[in-house]
Design a protein around this motif. Structure first.
Motif, PDB file in Angstrom:
ATOM      1  N   GLU A 273     -10.120   6.338   4.279  1.00 43.40           N
ATOM      2  CA  GLU A 273     -11.080   5.225   4.324  1.00 43.40           C
ATOM      3  C   GLU A 273     -10.778   4.278   5.484  1.00 43.40           C
ATOM      4  O   GLU A 273     -11.694   3.790   6.145  1.00 43.40           O
TER       5      GLU A 273
ATOM      6  N   ASN B 275      -3.637  10.873   0.681  1.00 39.93           N
ATOM      7  CA  ASN B 275      -3.946   9.504   0.278  1.00 39.93           C
ATOM      8  C   ASN B 275      -5.318   9.111   0.798  1.00 39.93           C
ATOM      9  O   ASN B 275      -5.477   8.766   1.979  1.00 39.93           O
TER      10      ASN B 275
ATOM     11  N   THR C 284      -6.969  -2.676   2.675  1.00 41.37           N
ATOM     12  CA  THR C 284      -8.385  -2.356   2.818  1.00 41.37           C
ATOM     13  C   THR C 284      -9.146  -3.564   3.348  1.00 41.37           C
ATOM     14  O   THR C 284     -10.024  -3.441   4.193  1.00 41.37           O
TER      15      THR C 284
ATOM     16  N   TRP D 219      -7.160   6.565   0.544  1.00 40.00           N
ATOM     17  CA  TRP D 219      -7.376   5.236   1.107  1.00 40.00           C
ATOM     18  C   TRP D 219      -7.073   5.205   2.601  1.00 40.00           C
ATOM     19  O   TRP D 219      -7.668   4.434   3.344  1.00 40.00           O
TER      20      TRP D 219
ATOM     21  N   ASP E 180      -0.672  -0.739  -4.185  1.00 36.40           N
ATOM     22  CA  ASP E 180      -1.892  -1.548  -4.160  1.00 36.40           C
ATOM     23  C   ASP E 180      -2.464  -1.559  -2.747  1.00 36.40           C
ATOM     24  O   ASP E 180      -1.891  -2.156  -1.846  1.00 36.40           O
ATOM     25  N   GLN E 181      -3.573  -0.877  -2.559  1.00 33.95           N
ATOM     26  CA  GLN E 181      -4.200  -0.777  -1.249  1.00 33.95           C
ATOM     27  C   GLN E 181      -5.261  -1.852  -1.003  1.00 33.95           C
ATOM     28  O   GLN E 181      -5.866  -1.902   0.056  1.00 33.95           O
ATOM     29  N   SER E 182      -5.499  -2.737  -1.944  1.00 31.01           N
ATOM     30  CA  SER E 182      -6.597  -3.697  -1.808  1.00 31.01           C
ATOM     31  C   SER E 182      -6.431  -4.622  -0.609  1.00 31.01           C
ATOM     32  O   SER E 182      -7.397  -4.912   0.096  1.00 31.01           O
TER      33      SER E 182
ATOM     34  N   ALA F 183       0.814  -1.216   0.000  1.00 35.01           N
ATOM     35  CA  ALA F 183       0.000   0.000   0.000  1.00 35.01           C
ATOM     36  C   ALA F 183       0.849   1.269   0.000  1.00 35.01           C
ATOM     37  O   ALA F 183       0.433   2.295  -0.531  1.00 35.01           O
TER      38      ALA F 183
ATOM     39  N   ARG G 189      -8.603  -3.777   7.132  1.00 35.24           N
ATOM     40  CA  ARG G 189      -8.811  -2.540   7.891  1.00 35.24           C
ATOM     41  C   ARG G 189      -9.549  -2.717   9.221  1.00 35.24           C
ATOM     42  O   ARG G 189      -9.294  -1.997  10.170  1.00 35.24           O
TER      43      ARG G 189
END
Length: 122
Positions: A114, A109, A76, A111, A71-73, A61, A79
């Motif tokens: 989020e 950022n 996330t 993300w 790549d933040q997937s 990330a 989280r």
């Protein structure tokens, strides 16, 4: 510190680096907090594999790959599992260093916002 044993990792170099950081007067790392790094296998310490996966998600990330992309997937997906001190993710659960630039970095950022919102809804 426990590290998963890797054949391509120099524990001597890691130990030397930690000693330099501890000796640096501007370092916020307290000298007596971190001892010598100890390599362990996945068989010796099963939780290392879990920690390795979580750190890998954080690394993906934050650190751009050779194409300049992050790549933040994975982060996330994780989280809801981050520790939050008094609901604050960035205090201890997802510590950005150096801390003096963390708020600005988080602001740029989306993300990260989020991730913080997930903590507010907990």
């Amino acid at each position: 510190l426990y590290f998963e044993s890797r054949s391509n990792m120099s524990y001597r170099a890691l130990d030397d680096y930690l000693e330099r950081v501890k000796a640096d007067p501007s370092s916020e790392l307290v000298a007596n907090v971190i001892g010598k790094p100890i390599p362990r296998t996945g068989q010796e310490c099963k939780n290392l594999q879990i920690a390795d996966a979580c750190i890998g998600a954080c690394f993906a990330a934050l650190e751009p790959n050779r194409y300049g992309m992050t790549d933040q997937s994975y982060i996330t997906f994780l989280r809801e599992r981050f520790y939050r001190r008094s609901g604050n993710l960035l205090s201890y659960g997802f510590k950005l260093l150096p801390y003096d630039g963390a708020a600005e970095f988080a602001g740029k950022n989306g993300w990260i916002r989020e991730l913080e919102q997930a903590s507010a809804s907990r």
